[in-house]
Design a protein around this motif. Structure first.
Motif, mmCIF file in Angstrom:
data_model
loop_
_atom_site.group_PDB
_atom_site.id
_atom_site.type_symbol
_atom_site.label_atom_id
_atom_site.label_comp_id
_atom_site.label_asym_id
_atom_site.label_seq_id
_atom_site.Cartn_x
_atom_site.Cartn_y
_atom_site.Cartn_z
ATOM 1 N N VAL A 7 -30.980 -20.376 -17.856
ATOM 2 C CA VAL A 7 -32.322 -20.558 -17.305
ATOM 3 C C VAL A 7 -33.255 -20.996 -18.435
ATOM 4 N N SER B 93 -30.182 -32.892 -19.051
ATOM 5 C CA SER B 93 -30.466 -32.675 -17.627
ATOM 6 C C SER B 93 -31.171 -33.866 -16.990
ATOM 7 N N LYS C 245 -35.982 -22.570 -14.183
ATOM 8 C CA LYS C 245 -34.852 -23.161 -13.450
ATOM 9 C C LYS C 245 -33.555 -22.970 -14.231
ATOM 10 N N SER C 246 -32.493 -22.725 -13.508
ATOM 11 C CA SER C 246 -31.166 -22.647 -14.114
ATOM 12 C C SER C 246 -30.610 -24.060 -14.226
ATOM 13 N N LEU C 247 -30.097 -24.386 -15.380
ATOM 14 C CA LEU C 247 -29.496 -25.702 -15.591
ATOM 15 C C LEU C 247 -27.980 -25.578 -15.770
ATOM 16 N N LYS D 199 -41.661 -28.724 -14.922
ATOM 17 C CA LYS D 199 -40.506 -29.129 -14.131
ATOM 18 C C LYS D 199 -39.268 -28.270 -14.407
ATOM 19 N N PHE D 200 -39.256 -27.569 -15.533
ATOM 20 C CA PHE D 200 -38.020 -26.917 -15.947
ATOM 21 C C PHE D 200 -38.092 -25.397 -16.111
#
Length: 191
Positions: free
Chosen positions: A51, A89, A65-67, A61-62
């Protein structure tokens, strides 16, 4: 103002205190100094589950969030410390450097677009190729000039010998060129 607190635990895992830091939200930078970096460099902080905790470019935007599943993030989580070239990403190939943050299970990651990182190298390589080609051309030109300068008196001496063999007995060799050729031409003319 928001307060950031981190629990201090003893060996048994019992909380014995807390480290607290007030944060002025008007002047807050989660990654200090990141605003001074070129736009092609991105700095991010990930937790151990992938995350995004903080990000220098487009954080809205990030963050949160889990990438997981992104090639680069999987590499960071697996390797924990090092450098690598991978796809980010955003789908951009980047060169990354990543390290764990001491006392946490977080990782800090800095990445630069490969095209940007290699731009200077490519320009240097192009300039070196041009200079190398010019240097090689100059060396070939000098070698050609020197070979003609050395071979011309020898071919003139060979031509004179051939003409004398055909009956032109009054013919004489040119006395010109390197010292050795001058010696041979002089002795030839004496004969």
């Amino acid at each position: 103002v928001a307060v950031l607190a981190y629990a201090i635990l003893n060996k048994e895992g019992k909380m014995t205190g807390a480290l607290q830091l007030p944060i002025d939200l008007v002047n807050y930078e989660l990654i200090p100094g990141a605003s001074k970096l070129p736009k092609t460099i991105n700095v991010s902080i990930f937790d151990s589950s992938g995350v995004v905790i903080a990000r220098s470019q487009t954080p809205e935007k990030f963050i949160g969030k889990s990438l997981r599943g992104v090639e680069a993030v999987e590499l960071f989580l697996r390797e924990k410390d090092g450098t690598a070239k991978s796809v980010s990403s955003e789908g951009i190939e980047r060169i990354f450097g990543f390290r764990p943050i001491a006392g946490t299970d977080w990782l800090i990651v800095a990445g630069i677009a490969t095209s940007e990182a290699l731009k200077g190298s490519r320009a240097t390589a192009r300039n070196n190729a041009i200079l190398g080609s010019l240097g090689l051309s100059l060396a070939i030109g000098i070698a050609f000039f020197m070979s003609k300068r050395i071979s011309k008196p020898i071919t003139d001496l060979q031509d004179t010998a051939a003409r004398i063999a055909l009956g032109e007995h009054a013919r004489r060799a040119y006395v010109d060129g390197p010292r050795e050729v001058i010696d041979v031409a002089s002795q030839f003319n004496t004969m």
